[in-house]
Design a protein around this motif. Structure first.
Motif, short mmCIF file in Angstrom:
data_model
loop_
_atom_site.label_atom_id
_atom_site.label_comp_id
_atom_site.label_asym_id
_atom_site.label_seq_id
_atom_site.Cartn_x
_atom_site.Cartn_y
_atom_site.Cartn_z
N GLY A 12 -4.93 -5.59 -6.80
CA GLY A 12 -4.31 -4.46 -6.22
C GLY A 12 -5.28 -3.07 -6.34
N GLU A 13 -6.20 -2.87 -7.32
CA GLU A 13 -7.00 -1.98 -7.51
C GLU A 13 -8.07 -1.87 -6.47
OE1 GLU A 13 -6.54 -1.00 -12.42
OE2 GLU A 13 -8.10 -2.39 -11.66
N GLU A 15 -8.14 -3.46 -3.81
CA GLU A 15 -7.45 -3.24 -2.43
C GLU A 15 -7.25 -1.87 -2.10
OE1 GLU A 15 -3.21 -4.10 0.18
OE2 GLU A 15 -3.82 -5.33 -1.63
N LYS A 16 -6.79 -1.16 -3.00
CA LYS A 16 -6.93 0.61 -3.01
C LYS A 16 -8.04 1.03 -2.62
CE LYS A 16 -3.90 2.98 -5.02
NZ LYS A 16 -2.96 3.46 -6.18
N ALA A 19 -9.53 0.34 0.79
CA ALA A 19 -8.57 1.08 1.72
C ALA A 19 -9.22 2.55 1.64
CB ALA A 19 -7.19 0.99 1.43
N PHE A 20 -9.33 3.17 0.68
CA PHE A 20 -9.87 4.63 0.51
C PHE A 20 -11.25 4.73 1.36
CE2 PHE A 20 -12.66 7.46 -1.84
CZ PHE A 20 -12.26 8.30 -1.71
N TRP A 49 -12.24 5.94 -10.12
CA TRP A 49 -11.60 6.77 -9.00
C TRP A 49 -10.64 7.64 -9.55
CZ3 TRP A 49 -10.52 1.75 -10.84
CH2 TRP A 49 -9.34 1.39 -11.26
N GLU A 51 -7.12 9.92 -8.79
CA GLU A 51 -5.90 9.69 -8.24
C GLU A 51 -5.19 11.07 -8.14
OE1 GLU A 51 -4.06 5.48 -7.82
OE2 GLU A 51 -4.00 6.26 -9.86
N ASP A 54 -0.72 9.55 -6.73
CA ASP A 54 -0.94 8.27 -6.41
C ASP A 54 -1.72 7.66 -5.39
OD1 ASP A 54 -0.17 5.55 -7.58
OD2 ASP A 54 1.28 5.15 -5.94
N ASN A 55 -2.28 8.79 -4.91
CA ASN A 55 -3.59 8.69 -3.85
C ASN A 55 -4.91 8.73 -4.17
OD1 ASN A 55 -1.68 7.89 -1.62
ND2 ASN A 55 -1.11 10.15 -1.63
N ILE A 56 -5.75 7.70 -4.18
CA ILE A 56 -7.12 7.86 -4.39
C ILE A 56 -7.89 8.90 -3.33
CG2 ILE A 56 -9.46 6.84 -4.54
CD1 ILE A 56 -8.03 4.21 -5.12
#
Length: 346
Positions: A12-13, A15-16, A19-20, A49, A51, A54-56
């Motif tokens: 999940g990390e 993937e985030k 995506a960022f 990162w 945050e 909850d958004n990077i």
């Protein structure tokens, strides 16, 4: 806001973070979560990162080097950020982390062109940390071509010699084509390795071959670039280039021309084709990635500079690399010992 540091990413990390990375218009391949592995970096990698809600909003891949009793860290072309306001916060967190973890030094090459925002960032960092700067060949600048111009203008901006070589390639009916698959990869790598041998560059053939295999495979799977080969009328591959995608920019990565083929322009039609493809795909810039202003005419890099400048781009400068030394005595003794070792190895 929350700062995160880890050596291992969960699914999940990753993937985030990916995506960022993909969302940013300006970014560098060095800061993609996968790239250090693709490039063959063997040291430890720490992923950072920041945050917000909850958004990077900022991220970096920190490369750690352990040699003798010295721990140094570096951030190549990062941290990346969604807003300039987050960049000083990210740099501050990375410096604090490295100091806490006992590193001897940390260097950061910011990933942004110089200008008002870069100056503001430097002032913010200077208010918190005794950062050092050096005016030397380690400072980064590049040449990039604005692809908003029409094709006639782009070609007109080439140097006289480069225009002549493009026309010569057309008369010889050389074809610059996007290539995929094992056969294309193998052909390019073979030419690249023979070029290294012919130029006496002394790089490790096995290491270079493995890196190129990983890079070409990765850009094909991730659709993050392309391999362009130049082929003559007999179907012989004469060389080619690898380009990478970085947001709104296409970046030149590697190129090679068959050392056994003399008097035939190879990289010129490959670059021209890459620029045309990049413009057609909607990219804003074609970046030749690297122009060293601190070299003399006797340096091989001088000729590389001249080749890149011949395509008519303009200079883009980056902020000077930041050096922060936490343990000065150990750091300078390490540098002295390293310099002596390199001289003895010549």
């Amino acid at each position: 806001m929350n700062h995160h540091f880890t050596y291992t990413l969960t699914g999940g990390e990753k993937e985030k973070l990916t995506a960022f990375y993909q969302r940013l218009a300006f970014k560098t391949i060095e800061q993609h979560p996968d790239w250090a592995g693709v490039e063959g970096y063997t040291g430890k990698r720490c992923y950072y990162w920041l945050e917000k809600d909850d958004n990077i909003v900022a991220a970096a891949v920190i490369r750690e080097q352990y040699k003798w009793v010295v721990k140094n860290a570096s951030v190549p072309f990062g941290p990346l950020f969604s807003d300039i306001l987050y960049l000083p916060l990210a740099i501050d967190a990375i410096f604090a982390h490295c100091r806490q973890e006992g590193f001897t030094s940390v260097t950061i090459q910011p990933a942004m062109p110089t200008g008002t925002e870069a100056d503001w960032m430097e002032y913010q960092v200077a208010g918190q940390w005794p950062v050092q700067y050096r005016f030397d060949r380690e400072n980064w600048s590049s040449i990039r071509v604005d692809l908003s111009a029409d094709l006639d203008t782009l070609l007109r901006n080439f140097s006289k010699g480069h225009k002549s070589d493009v026309k010569k390639a057309q008369k010889l009916q050389l074809q610059a084509v996007t290539a995929t698959g094992d056969a294309a990869r193998k052909t390019f790598i073979d030419i690249y390795l023979r070029m290294l041998d012919a130029r006496g560059l002394g790089k490790n053939r096995i290491t270079e071959m493995a890196m190129l295999q990983r890079a070409i495979d990765w850009i094909e799977v991730q659709q993050m670039g392309r391999l362009i080969l130049v082929v003559n009328l007999e179907g012989q591959t004469l060389g080619g280039i690898i380009v990478l995608y970085q947001g709104d920019t296409v970046r030149y990565f590697k190129g090679a021309a068959d050392p056994d083929v003399k008097g035939v322009p190879v990289l010129h039609p490959a670059m021209w084709e890459a620029m045309q493809q990049s413009k057609a795909a909607g990219f804003a810039w074609f970046d030749f990635w690297g122009y060293n202003h601190m070299v003399s005419e006797g340096d091989q890099v001088y000729n590389i500079n001249k080749f890149k400048k011949g395509f008519g781009g303009s200079f883009v400068f980056y902020p000077k690399k930041m050096y922060l030394v936490f343990q000065p005595l150990k750091y300078y003794l390490f540098k002295l010992a390293l310099g002596i070792k390199q001289k003895m190895g010549r």
